[in-house]
Design an enzyme around this catalytic site. Sequence first.
Site, PDB file in Angstrom:
ATOM      1  CG  HIS A  14      15.841  -3.773  15.412  1.00  0.00           C
ATOM      2  ND1 HIS A  14      17.013  -4.498  15.444  1.00  0.00           N
ATOM      3  CD2 HIS A  14      14.835  -4.645  15.637  1.00  0.00           C
ATOM      4  CE1 HIS A  14      16.716  -5.772  15.671  1.00  0.00           C
ATOM      5  NE2 HIS A  14      15.410  -5.888  15.791  1.00  0.00           N
TER       6      HIS A  14
ATOM      7  CD  GLU B 235      12.969  -6.088  19.463  1.00  0.00           C
ATOM      8  OE1 GLU B 235      12.243  -7.000  19.057  1.00  0.00           O
ATOM      9  OE2 GLU B 235      13.843  -5.565  18.763  1.00  0.00           O
TER      10      GLU B 235
HETATM   11  P1  PGA Z   1      13.563 -12.420  16.772  1.00  0.00           P
HETATM   12  O1  PGA Z   1      13.767 -10.878  16.367  1.00  0.00           O
HETATM   13  O2  PGA Z   1      12.100 -12.606  17.046  1.00  0.00           O
HETATM   14  O3  PGA Z   1      14.040 -13.183  15.585  1.00  0.00           O
HETATM   15  O4  PGA Z   1      14.393 -12.642  17.994  1.00  0.00           O
HETATM   16  C1  PGA Z   1      13.101  -9.857  17.058  1.00  0.00           C
HETATM   17  C2  PGA Z   1      13.505  -8.520  16.518  1.00  0.00           C
HETATM   18  O5  PGA Z   1      14.666  -8.375  16.110  1.00  0.00           O
HETATM   19  O6  PGA Z   1      12.697  -7.582  16.481  1.00  0.00           O
END
Ligand code: PGA
Length: 257
Positions: free
Chosen positions: A96, A168
């Site tokens: 992450h 992401e």
């Molecule tokens: P968010 O976070 O949906 O609050 O943008 C996603 C993540 O960090 O996996």
Amino acid sequence: MDKKALVVGNWKMELSHKSAVEVFSAMKKMVSGKELDVELVVCPSYPSLAAIASGSNGTTISAGAQNIHHEERGAHTGKVSVVQIREFASWCIIGHSEVREAEGDTDLVIAHKAKLLLQHGITPIICIGESAQDHDSGNTIATISLQVDVLLSALDRVSLLKTAIAYEPIWAIGTGVVPEPDEVFEVVLLIRKKIAERFDQELAERIRILYGGSVTADTASRYIAGPGADGVLVGGASIHPRDFLAIAETVGAAYAR
Ligand code: PGA
């Protein structure tokens, strides 16, 4: 198609243990008796992992962890290893961007963590994504390519088959600023193309690729339809049972391919 959409909730450090148990029990009530066409995973903080895992028995929601240390045991104050979570977690988020930034995890370290998880029977959810700067300077594809190349050289076919990859964009996490569906489709197609080139088309199609970053019930399905992702990784909205379940429903409906 035997592939089910996957919806993962990353609870981060948002809930006390008491709230985590309450949120989970509300979710359980909401899913019971429902035919949700998705696989559901929630990833609480470590102190709540055992309770959520035992509460998940007999439900359609699985428990996951948010990270592991890259070693199995040792003198690492404050860290948690794969051996310590394996009784409780069937999934684990790694790579992450918040962890990459805080701990300096490289793609190689993340690939190593993925192998450790797989050795212990836990499914890794490997996060990749570009920074705002890379995005704004037109370097999204180059950045993602580098990240994927490292993963594909470090992991074999069997490992990849059991792995999920979450795209992401870092600039979309927690900001409410979301990419256009086409931008996500381009990255999803790139990842599949790279897997097909290095391995084969079957693996490219079978591996689950998620989208993550400010996902809500209103936006989730945009990234799923057509050549999109196989599910979503949800942060903020995942600690609200109604929102999380609404996301699961819309993703399940959009994924019916
Ligand atoms: P968010 O976070 O949906 O609050 O943008 C996603 C993540 O960090 O996996």
